[in-house]
Enzyme design. Structure first.
Site, mmCIF file in Angstrom:
data_model
loop_
_atom_site.group_PDB
_atom_site.id
_atom_site.type_symbol
_atom_site.label_atom_id
_atom_site.label_comp_id
_atom_site.label_asym_id
_atom_site.label_seq_id
_atom_site.Cartn_x
_atom_site.Cartn_y
_atom_site.Cartn_z
ATOM 1 N N CYS A 110 0.919 -1.242 -0.006
ATOM 2 C CA CYS A 110 -0.069 -0.064 0.064
ATOM 3 C C CYS A 110 1.075 1.158 0.099
ATOM 4 O O CYS A 110 1.580 1.423 1.000
ATOM 5 C CB CYS A 110 -0.845 0.057 1.148
ATOM 6 S SG CYS A 110 -1.784 1.406 1.447
ATOM 7 N N CYS A 113 -0.502 4.200 2.212
ATOM 8 C CA CYS A 113 -0.546 4.485 3.776
ATOM 9 C C CYS A 113 -0.364 2.853 4.171
ATOM 10 O O CYS A 113 0.637 2.474 4.236
ATOM 11 C CB CYS A 113 -1.984 4.646 4.091
ATOM 12 S SG CYS A 113 -3.647 3.917 3.172
ATOM 13 N N SER A 114 -1.220 1.954 4.446
ATOM 14 C CA SER A 114 -0.856 0.908 5.166
ATOM 15 C C SER A 114 -2.082 -0.243 4.969
ATOM 16 O O SER A 114 -2.154 -1.104 5.812
ATOM 17 C CB SER A 114 -0.584 1.046 6.786
ATOM 18 O OG SER A 114 -1.780 1.632 7.188
ATOM 19 N N CYS A 115 -2.898 -0.231 4.157
ATOM 20 C CA CYS A 115 -3.899 -1.098 3.851
ATOM 21 C C CYS A 115 -3.429 -2.706 3.749
ATOM 22 O O CYS A 115 -2.509 -2.856 3.077
ATOM 23 C CB CYS A 115 -4.541 -1.003 2.510
ATOM 24 S SG CYS A 115 -5.530 0.869 2.780
#
Lengths: 214, 219
Positions: A110, A113-115
């Site tokens: 991702c 962000c941090s999905c």
């Protein structure tokens, strides 16, 4: 300016007690305001420390290695397939399974962000959320794989999936050789977190043995 | 927004530091930040997309220096003050100085399991047809919105192929800014590494990005 001067003298780790205090202060404020219930906070923490984690995804992968019908369902509708084993919920509503083959290796990132697919993998590791991985996974995936100790031959196509929407991807690693008669439970032990992100491969029986030996 | 959060393709961040055996949390305050952020979800009057925009709006130097849960903390504090849940003075003192905002049912311990396994699907029903079909060649638009967007900089103005059609999903670019869900068709688009990064790529490498219809035009 005096603030940065002060910080200069605190040395390593000075930020940590500061943030710890600020977080404590916020938490007690929110409890006092009646916005959060302290007992619910404890259950939330316990859930992601002990219940929701990569063992869930490993069970999904092991089942898919043994059960052809399940494998088909996983490719068709991964949320339903994982849900049939009890793994549903936040950050896994639109799960897609990507199957590695001898010709194709999949890897998930991702960049924005941090999905990450929480119901099957739990909360993401620090490196997954950090700048080095997020910046390089899309531009130099083979170099990144090497850093994880995986040398991908040029003949193998590499597919990188940048999770920019609410679709959550999990990789189905290839089943290692020499595991023909293995039970689902034993197979699941070969399925590492990284093999389901695509930065690793499933362990070989020898690697598992070595990992177990202290 | 063209912020430092949009990291795809950047150089200079060093090696990927992998911890061999990594705990879920590294400190009690990380546990607290995680739990408080999650527990506030059911009573928050902002969307997940607004939350993400709040995180990417952390000034660049601070964003790059903060750890993951520090960013969550900064973003949560900003949202709580902005939306009138707490005042800046209360945040500074850690003590309530006035009445709380009227909120719905607070998450209880016995409801956590249901809350965690509940679905918050972003797909929406539609009577429209997708504007693109699988296998079709598209080009991403060259847009540079100052607000929230999911079209990464590295993928703007490039040719790709529609690989999958994910259905119609909430559009984060509007949903992050109080402009409603405005759902659109969402596609997984395949880009060759050569198209994105030039010709010096060994082997066959493709990057797949989930992109909403308004980011795309027929090639």
């Amino acid at each position: 300016m005096s603030k940065s001067h002060d910080h200069h003298h605190h040395g390593e780790g000075s930020e940590l007690p500061d943030i710890a205090l600020r977080v404590k202060s916020l938490e007690s404020l929110l409890i006092e305001k009646g916005y959060v219930d302290p007992e619910a906070l404890d259950v939330l923490i316990e859930t992601y420390e002990t219940k929701v984690g990569p063992r869930n995804g490993a069970a999904v992968v092991a089942r898919s290695w043994l059960d052809e019908e399940f494998r088909k369902q996983l490719i068709e509708d991964a949320s339903a397939a994982a849900g049939s084993l009890g793994f549903t919920g936040r950050q896994g509503e639109h799960l897609v399974a990507l199957e590695n083959t001898p010709d194709t290796h999949n890897m998930v990132v991702c960049t924005l962000c941090s999905c990450y697919p929480w119901p099957v993998l739990g909360l993401p590791p620090v490196w997954y959320k950090s700048a080095p991985y997020r910046s390089r996974a899309v531009a130099d995936p083979r170099g990144v794989l090497e850093e994880f100790g995986v040398n991908m031959p040029d003949e193998t196509a590499v597919r990188v999936w940048d999770s920019t929407a609410e679709i959550r991807y999990m990789v189905i690693p290839m089943r290692p050789e020499g595991t023909q008669d293995w039970s689902e439970e034993d197979l699941a032990q070969l399925v590492t977190r990284d093999s389901m992100i695509g930065t690793g491969l499933a362990l070989t029986p020898d690697q598992l043995e070595a990992a177990k030996t202290p | 927004m063209n912020g430092v959060h949009d990291m795809g393709g950047m150089h200079g961040f060093g090696p990927i530091g992998v911890e061999p055996v990594e705990p879920v949390f590294h400190a009690d305050w990380e546990r607290s930040v995680y739990a408080v952020s999650s527990a506030i979800g059911p009573i928050s009057d902002w969307t997940l997309d607004a939350d993400r925009h709040s995180t990417e709006s952390i000034p660049g130097p601070q964003y790059l220096n903060a750890s993951y849960y520090e960013k969550w903390f900064i973003s949560l504090c900003n949202m709580l003050v902005e939306r009138g849940y707490v005042s800046a003075q209360e945040l500074a003192s850690g003590t309530s100085l006035g009445p709380a905002k009227k909120v719905g049912d607070v998450l209880k311990a016995e409801d956590v399991a249901d809350y965690v396994s509940a679905s918050g699907r972003s797909s929406r029903s539609t009577d429209t047809k997708p504007g693109f079909e699988i296998g079709q060649e598209i080009r991403t638009r060259n847009i540079n919105p100052s607000g929230h967007t999911r079209l990464p900089r590295y993928a703007r103005g490039h040719k790709g192929i529609i690989e999958r059609i994910h259905g119609v999903h909430v559009f984060p670019d509007t949903n992050a800014h109080g402009q409603g869900e405005q759902p659109q068709w969402l596609y997984a688009v395949r880009f060759s590494a050569k198209e994105l990064w030039g010709s010096n790529q060994p082997g066959r490498t493709d990057v797949f990005i989930d992109l909403w219809e308004s980011y795309l035009e027929a090639a």
